[in-house]
Design a protein around this motif. Structure first.
Motif, PDB file in Angstrom:
ATOM      1  N   ASP A   1      38.855  41.541  34.426  1.00 44.67           N
ATOM      2  CA  ASP A   1      38.629  40.401  34.937  1.00 44.67           C
ATOM      3  C   ASP A   1      38.008  39.395  33.901  1.00 44.67           C
ATOM      4  OD1 ASP A   1      39.941  41.437  37.487  1.00 44.67           O
ATOM      5  OD2 ASP A   1      37.675  41.658  38.569  1.00 44.67           O
ATOM      6  N   LEU A   2      36.834  40.141  33.243  1.00 47.19           N
ATOM      7  CA  LEU A   2      36.127  39.304  32.231  1.00 47.19           C
ATOM      8  C   LEU A   2      37.268  38.892  31.316  1.00 47.19           C
ATOM      9  CD1 LEU A   2      32.752  41.416  31.858  1.00 47.19           C
ATOM     10  CD2 LEU A   2      33.190  39.099  32.803  1.00 47.19           C
ATOM     11  N   ILE A   3      38.223  39.965  30.996  1.00 47.99           N
ATOM     12  CA  ILE A   3      38.980  39.639  29.712  1.00 47.99           C
ATOM     13  C   ILE A   3      39.853  38.582  30.243  1.00 47.99           C
ATOM     14  CG2 ILE A   3      40.906  40.405  28.289  1.00 47.99           C
ATOM     15  CD1 ILE A   3      39.279  43.270  28.530  1.00 47.99           C
ATOM     16  N   ASN A   4      40.593  38.436  31.129  1.00 50.06           N
ATOM     17  CA  ASN A   4      41.446  37.400  31.863  1.00 50.06           C
ATOM     18  C   ASN A   4      40.607  36.214  31.799  1.00 50.06           C
ATOM     19  OD1 ASN A   4      43.646  39.387  32.120  1.00 50.06           O
ATOM     20  ND2 ASN A   4      42.883  40.073  34.247  1.00 50.06           N
ATOM     21  N   SER A   5      39.479  36.095  32.506  1.00 50.69           N
ATOM     22  CA  SER A   5      38.560  34.961  32.420  1.00 50.69           C
ATOM     23  C   SER A   5      38.372  34.411  30.950  1.00 50.69           C
ATOM     24  CB  SER A   5      37.640  35.262  33.183  1.00 50.69           C
ATOM     25  OG  SER A   5      37.649  35.484  34.491  1.00 50.69           O
ATOM     26  N   MET A   6      38.201  35.148  30.060  1.00 52.34           N
ATOM     27  CA  MET A   6      37.825  34.680  28.785  1.00 52.34           C
ATOM     28  C   MET A   6      39.203  34.273  28.257  1.00 52.34           C
ATOM     29  SD  MET A   6      34.648  34.957  27.976  1.00 52.34           S
ATOM     30  CE  MET A   6      34.773  34.856  26.252  1.00 52.34           C
ATOM     31  N   LYS A   7      40.269  34.816  28.758  1.00 58.21           N
ATOM     32  CA  LYS A   7      41.570  34.336  28.067  1.00 58.21           C
ATOM     33  C   LYS A   7      41.820  32.667  28.384  1.00 58.21           C
ATOM     34  CE  LYS A   7      43.835  38.561  27.125  1.00 58.21           C
ATOM     35  NZ  LYS A   7      44.798  39.490  27.176  1.00 58.21           N
ATOM     36  N   LYS A   8      41.560  32.708  29.746  1.00 64.68           N
ATOM     37  CA  LYS A   8      41.952  31.326  30.453  1.00 64.68           C
ATOM     38  C   LYS A   8      40.729  30.441  30.052  1.00 64.68           C
ATOM     39  CE  LYS A   8      43.425  33.078  34.829  1.00 64.68           C
ATOM     40  NZ  LYS A   8      42.924  33.138  36.366  1.00 64.68           N
ATOM     41  N   ILE A   9      39.378  30.656  29.437  1.00 66.21           N
ATOM     42  CA  ILE A   9      38.488  29.777  29.005  1.00 66.21           C
ATOM     43  C   ILE A   9      38.861  29.408  27.602  1.00 66.21           C
ATOM     44  CG2 ILE A   9      36.066  29.551  28.234  1.00 66.21           C
ATOM     45  CD1 ILE A   9      35.373  31.403  30.449  1.00 66.21           C
ATOM     46  N   GLU A  10      39.508  30.328  26.815  1.00 68.42           N
ATOM     47  CA  GLU A  10      39.865  30.194  25.395  1.00 68.42           C
ATOM     48  C   GLU A  10      41.042  29.014  25.447  1.00 68.42           C
ATOM     49  OE1 GLU A  10      41.508  32.712  21.692  1.00 68.42           O
ATOM     50  OE2 GLU A  10      41.801  33.344  23.779  1.00 68.42           O
ATOM     51  N   ARG A  11      41.866  29.047  26.461  1.00 65.34           N
ATOM     52  CA  ARG A  11      42.689  27.876  26.526  1.00 65.34           C
ATOM     53  C   ARG A  11      42.413  26.468  26.964  1.00 65.34           C
ATOM     54  NH1 ARG A  11      46.095  32.548  28.442  1.00 65.34           N
ATOM     55  NH2 ARG A  11      45.277  32.255  30.652  1.00 65.34           N
ATOM     56  N   GLY A  12      41.031  26.769  27.336  1.00 65.97           N
ATOM     57  CA  GLY A  12      40.438  25.307  27.943  1.00 65.97           C
ATOM     58  C   GLY A  12      39.966  25.042  29.381  1.00 65.97           C
ATOM     59  N   SER A  13      40.271  26.051  30.006  1.00 62.01           N
ATOM     60  CA  SER A  13      39.729  26.075  31.619  1.00 62.01           C
ATOM     61  C   SER A  13      38.338  26.598  31.736  1.00 62.01           C
ATOM     62  CB  SER A  13      40.786  26.935  32.127  1.00 62.01           C
ATOM     63  OG  SER A  13      40.228  27.037  33.511  1.00 62.01           O
ATOM     64  N   LEU A  14      37.135  25.592  31.479  1.00 59.95           N
ATOM     65  CA  LEU A  14      35.960  25.932  31.462  1.00 59.95           C
ATOM     66  C   LEU A  14      35.552  26.401  32.983  1.00 59.95           C
ATOM     67  CD1 LEU A  14      34.498  23.543  28.973  1.00 59.95           C
ATOM     68  CD2 LEU A  14      34.703  25.855  28.654  1.00 59.95           C
ATOM     69  N   SER A  15      36.300  25.644  34.014  1.00 60.11           N
ATOM     70  CA  SER A  15      36.081  26.040  35.330  1.00 60.11           C
ATOM     71  C   SER A  15      36.124  27.422  35.699  1.00 60.11           C
ATOM     72  CB  SER A  15      36.541  25.062  36.356  1.00 60.11           C
ATOM     73  OG  SER A  15      38.145  25.231  36.211  1.00 60.11           O
ATOM     74  N   THR A  16      36.805  28.195  34.866  1.00 59.92           N
ATOM     75  CA  THR A  16      37.478  29.481  35.410  1.00 59.92           C
ATOM     76  C   THR A  16      36.049  30.385  35.683  1.00 59.92           C
ATOM     77  OG1 THR A  16      39.219  29.581  34.190  1.00 59.92           O
ATOM     78  CG2 THR A  16      38.335  31.623  34.768  1.00 59.92           C
ATOM     79  N   ARG A  17      35.903  31.214  36.725  1.00 63.69           N
ATOM     80  CA  ARG A  17      35.341  32.182  36.826  1.00 63.69           C
ATOM     81  C   ARG A  17      35.550  33.627  37.245  1.00 63.69           C
ATOM     82  NH1 ARG A  17      33.132  28.510  35.093  1.00 63.69           N
ATOM     83  NH2 ARG A  17      31.278  27.104  35.653  1.00 63.69           N
ATOM     84  N   VAL A  18      34.596  34.448  36.975  1.00 66.64           N
ATOM     85  CA  VAL A  18      35.260  35.961  37.409  1.00 66.64           C
ATOM     86  C   VAL A  18      35.053  36.181  38.907  1.00 66.64           C
ATOM     87  CG1 VAL A  18      34.894  38.280  36.628  1.00 66.64           C
ATOM     88  CG2 VAL A  18      34.290  36.258  35.053  1.00 66.64           C
ATOM     89  N   PRO A  19      36.096  36.754  39.383  1.00 60.94           N
ATOM     90  CA  PRO A  19      35.969  37.093  40.807  1.00 60.94           C
ATOM     91  C   PRO A  19      34.692  37.933  41.092  1.00 60.94           C
ATOM     92  CG  PRO A  19      38.018  37.919  39.912  1.00 60.94           C
ATOM     93  CD  PRO A  19      37.412  37.072  38.987  1.00 60.94           C
ATOM     94  N   ILE A  20      34.193  38.178  42.027  1.00 60.07           N
ATOM     95  CA  ILE A  20      32.990  38.878  42.342  1.00 60.07           C
ATOM     96  C   ILE A  20      33.400  39.829  43.410  1.00 60.07           C
ATOM     97  CG2 ILE A  20      30.548  39.114  42.995  1.00 60.07           C
ATOM     98  CD1 ILE A  20      30.927  37.726  40.508  1.00 60.07           C
ATOM     99  N   GLY A  21      33.064  41.155  43.385  1.00 62.11           N
ATOM    100  CA  GLY A  21      33.703  42.174  44.271  1.00 62.11           C
ATOM    101  C   GLY A  21      32.299  42.494  45.311  1.00 62.11           C
ATOM    102  N   GLY A  22      32.592  43.579  45.977  1.00 64.27           N
ATOM    103  CA  GLY A  22      31.571  43.662  46.989  1.00 64.27           C
ATOM    104  C   GLY A  22      30.351  44.866  46.585  1.00 64.27           C
ATOM    105  N   SER A  23      30.725  45.501  45.262  1.00 62.47           N
ATOM    106  CA  SER A  23      29.932  46.465  44.864  1.00 62.47           C
ATOM    107  C   SER A  23      28.585  45.949  44.242  1.00 62.47           C
ATOM    108  CB  SER A  23      30.717  47.454  44.055  1.00 62.47           C
ATOM    109  OG  SER A  23      30.989  46.833  42.735  1.00 62.47           O
ATOM    110  N   ASP A  24      27.695  46.945  44.152  1.00 58.83           N
ATOM    111  CA  ASP A  24      26.495  46.501  43.436  1.00 58.83           C
ATOM    112  C   ASP A  24      25.999  47.299  42.243  1.00 58.83           C
ATOM    113  OD1 ASP A  24      25.651  44.803  45.555  1.00 58.83           O
ATOM    114  OD2 ASP A  24      25.031  46.690  46.968  1.00 58.83           O
ATOM    115  N   ASP A  25      27.228  47.708  41.435  1.00 53.98           N
ATOM    116  CA  ASP A  25      27.022  48.474  40.532  1.00 53.98           C
ATOM    117  C   ASP A  25      26.663  47.294  39.243  1.00 53.98           C
ATOM    118  OD1 ASP A  25      29.421  47.036  39.633  1.00 53.98           O
ATOM    119  OD2 ASP A  25      30.388  48.787  40.194  1.00 53.98           O
ATOM    120  N   GLU A  26      26.557  48.023  37.863  1.00 55.70           N
ATOM    121  CA  GLU A  26      26.238  47.302  36.824  1.00 55.70           C
ATOM    122  C   GLU A  26      27.148  46.247  36.285  1.00 55.70           C
ATOM    123  OE1 GLU A  26      23.886  51.305  36.596  1.00 55.70           O
ATOM    124  OE2 GLU A  26      25.748  50.614  36.841  1.00 55.70           O
ATOM    125  N   LEU A  27      28.499  46.562  36.256  1.00 54.65           N
ATOM    126  CA  LEU A  27      29.636  45.828  36.170  1.00 54.65           C
ATOM    127  C   LEU A  27      29.725  44.613  36.767  1.00 54.65           C
ATOM    128  CD1 LEU A  27      32.493  48.422  35.246  1.00 54.65           C
ATOM    129  CD2 LEU A  27      30.990  46.914  33.594  1.00 54.65           C
TER     130      LEU A  27
END
Length: 470
Positions: A201-227
């Motif tokens: 998810d981070l990689i896909n978001s970074m690719k979108k940001i690289e293409r100029g979409s600064l409003s992109t955000r990483v989707p948040i799940g329901g877990s509470d782990d380090e990732l």
């Protein structure tokens, strides 16, 4: 396929995690099997010894109690019932001659000379040793006892049956290792894919940001782990970056606007002077106007430079012990007339012990900026309060005006470069005063704070805290 083509697949983290999980499962299975194999081997060997010890005790008692003739008769009857047929039983005389021999069924062969040689090495009451079978890889377990009459009783048993059981276990393990490896690979593949899903998810978001979409955000799940925590921090970082980029765009707009005015005036006066035939005084006025406008531009750029140096702490502060009330009095000598012209009442509540370790030149500019803002936004006939509070480890300076106040949503924005609220658009300014205040105070390891409104929905209180120890 070349190694270059393999790298994207072989060196991916998901592949490494899958292989690592498979290897851990295989190695743990091998260790568990090795432990069980050792325990089973030890147990089987113990059973073999227990059988031989039991028979050795039985046969020795029969010989010593009933004699050799009865013992031979016992084995003649024994053959009819096929009892203890797997045992080799022999009795040797004082001169190592064979007195009695019972051949096992099925038969196993050992070197008799080697057996006698081993017997002669053992003079203790009971003894035990192993001999290799002739024409076989199996071993024969031999137990013996020296009888009271000087004879020696020997009981032996082949370990072929035990070896067959152990070889079956080994074969079973190797065959079971295949599904274990398969399960480990599939399980590792599943776990690596699910574990690395946030990373993808981070990689896909970074690719979108690289293409100029600064409003992109990483989707948040329901877990509470380090990732998931990493994704939250990443989104917060993106929020800050987007705000900084948007602020930078707005800052450039304000910068262009603030510089364009004096540059336009400078150019206009210069153009008028060049196109008209005036007297010396007209040219002097034109040059004076050009000088004033260029000075505004240089002052604007100098403030930007000072803010940058203060924020980066690249300029060494000239720290000394200074009373803040003295600095306030010096600045008030400059602003006193301006406050009087607007009929603003200035109340000073200064502590005589309000010393701090500061750079006097920079802190004087900080106080001047605060008083300048108070003068600008306080209406005629209003009131400004200047107060210093002496504390054990710090000094607090407060400048409170009775102006229109600052909206709560703008409290964090007023410290940004070139930011000007809607209420301050009508007043001339560069939008750098409070930015400079914050940068300099924090360079002194101090704090800035704002309280607005102060009373009846109006007024602003600017507070700075300076340390007594540098």
């Amino acid at each position: 396929m070349s190694l270059k083509g393999l790298k994207p697949t072989l060196f991916r983290i998901s592949t490494k995690l899958t292989l690592a999980y498979s290897m851990v499962l295989i190695l743990s299975s091998t260790l568990i099997f090795s432990f069980l194999y050792f325990q089973i081997t030890h147990s089987l060997q113990g059973q073999e010894r227990a059988i031989l010890e039991s028979k050795l005790d039985e046969y020795a008692n029969r010989i010593e109690v009933s004699g050799m003739a009865d013992f031979k008769q016992f084995f003649e009857l024994l053959q009819k019932y096929d009892r203890d047929s797997a045992l080799m039983v022999e009795v040797y005389g004082n001169k190592s001659e064979v007195i009695f021999a019972h051949e096992p069924t099925p038969n196993f062969n050992i070197n008799k000379d080697l057996l006698i040689s081993e017997l002669n090495k053992h003079g203790e009451m009971s003894f035990e040793f192993s001999l290799p079978e002739v024409s076989s890889t199996e071993a024969v377990l031999v137990m013996g006892r020296n009888l009271k009459n000087g004879e020696r009783l020997v009981v032996a048993k082949s370990t072929e049956g035990m070896g067959q059981q152990l070889r079956y276990l080994q074969k079973l393990f190797w065959w079971s290792l295949v599904p274990v490896a398969l399960i480990g690979f599939l399980g590792g593949l599943f776990l690596s894919n699910s574990t690395l899903s946030p990373v993808r998810d981070l990689i896909n978001s970074m690719k979108k940001i690289e293409r100029g979409s600064l409003s992109t955000r990483v989707p948040i799940g329901g877990s509470d782990d380090e990732l998931e925590e990493l994704k939250l921090l990443f989104n917060k970082a993106l929020d800050k970056i987007e705000n900084l980029v948007n602020g930078l765009k707005e800052a450039f707009d304000h910068l262009a606007h603030d510089i364009r005015t004096p540059v336009t005036r400078l150019r206009g006066r210069a153009e008028i002077a060049l196109t008209s035939e005036g007297d010396v005084e007209s040219y002097r006025e034109a040059l004076q106007s050009c000088f004033e406008n260029s000075d505004k531009i240089l002052s604007f750029l100098q403030v930007l430079t000072d803010i940058t140096e203060a924020e980066n702490r690249s300029k060494k502060l000239k720290i000394e012990k200074k009373f803040i009330s003295e600095l306030v009095s010096e600045i008030m000598d400059l602003y006193g007339m301006a406050f009087e012209e607007k009929e603003i009442i200035v109340t000073q509540k200064l502590d005589s012990h309000d010393w701090a370790m500061v750079d006097p030149r920079l802190i004087s500019r900080v106080i001047a900026n605060l008083l300048d803002n108070a003068h600008k936004y306080t209406p005629p006939g209003g009131e400004v309060i200047i107060e210093t509070i002496n504390q054990t480890e710090s000094v607090i300076l407060k400048v409170t005006d009775s102006g229109p106040g600052i909206a709560a949503e703008e409290h964090s924005l007023i410290w940004q470069k070139l930011y000007r609220s809607d209420k301050s658009r009508s007043e001339y300014g560069m939008g750098l005063g409070l930015t400079f205040v914050k940068a300099v105070v924090e360079a002194h390891d101090g704090k800035v704070n704002i309280k607005s409104p102060v009373k009846d929905g109006r007024g602003t209180e600017m507070e700075i805290t300076l340390q007594k120890m540098a």
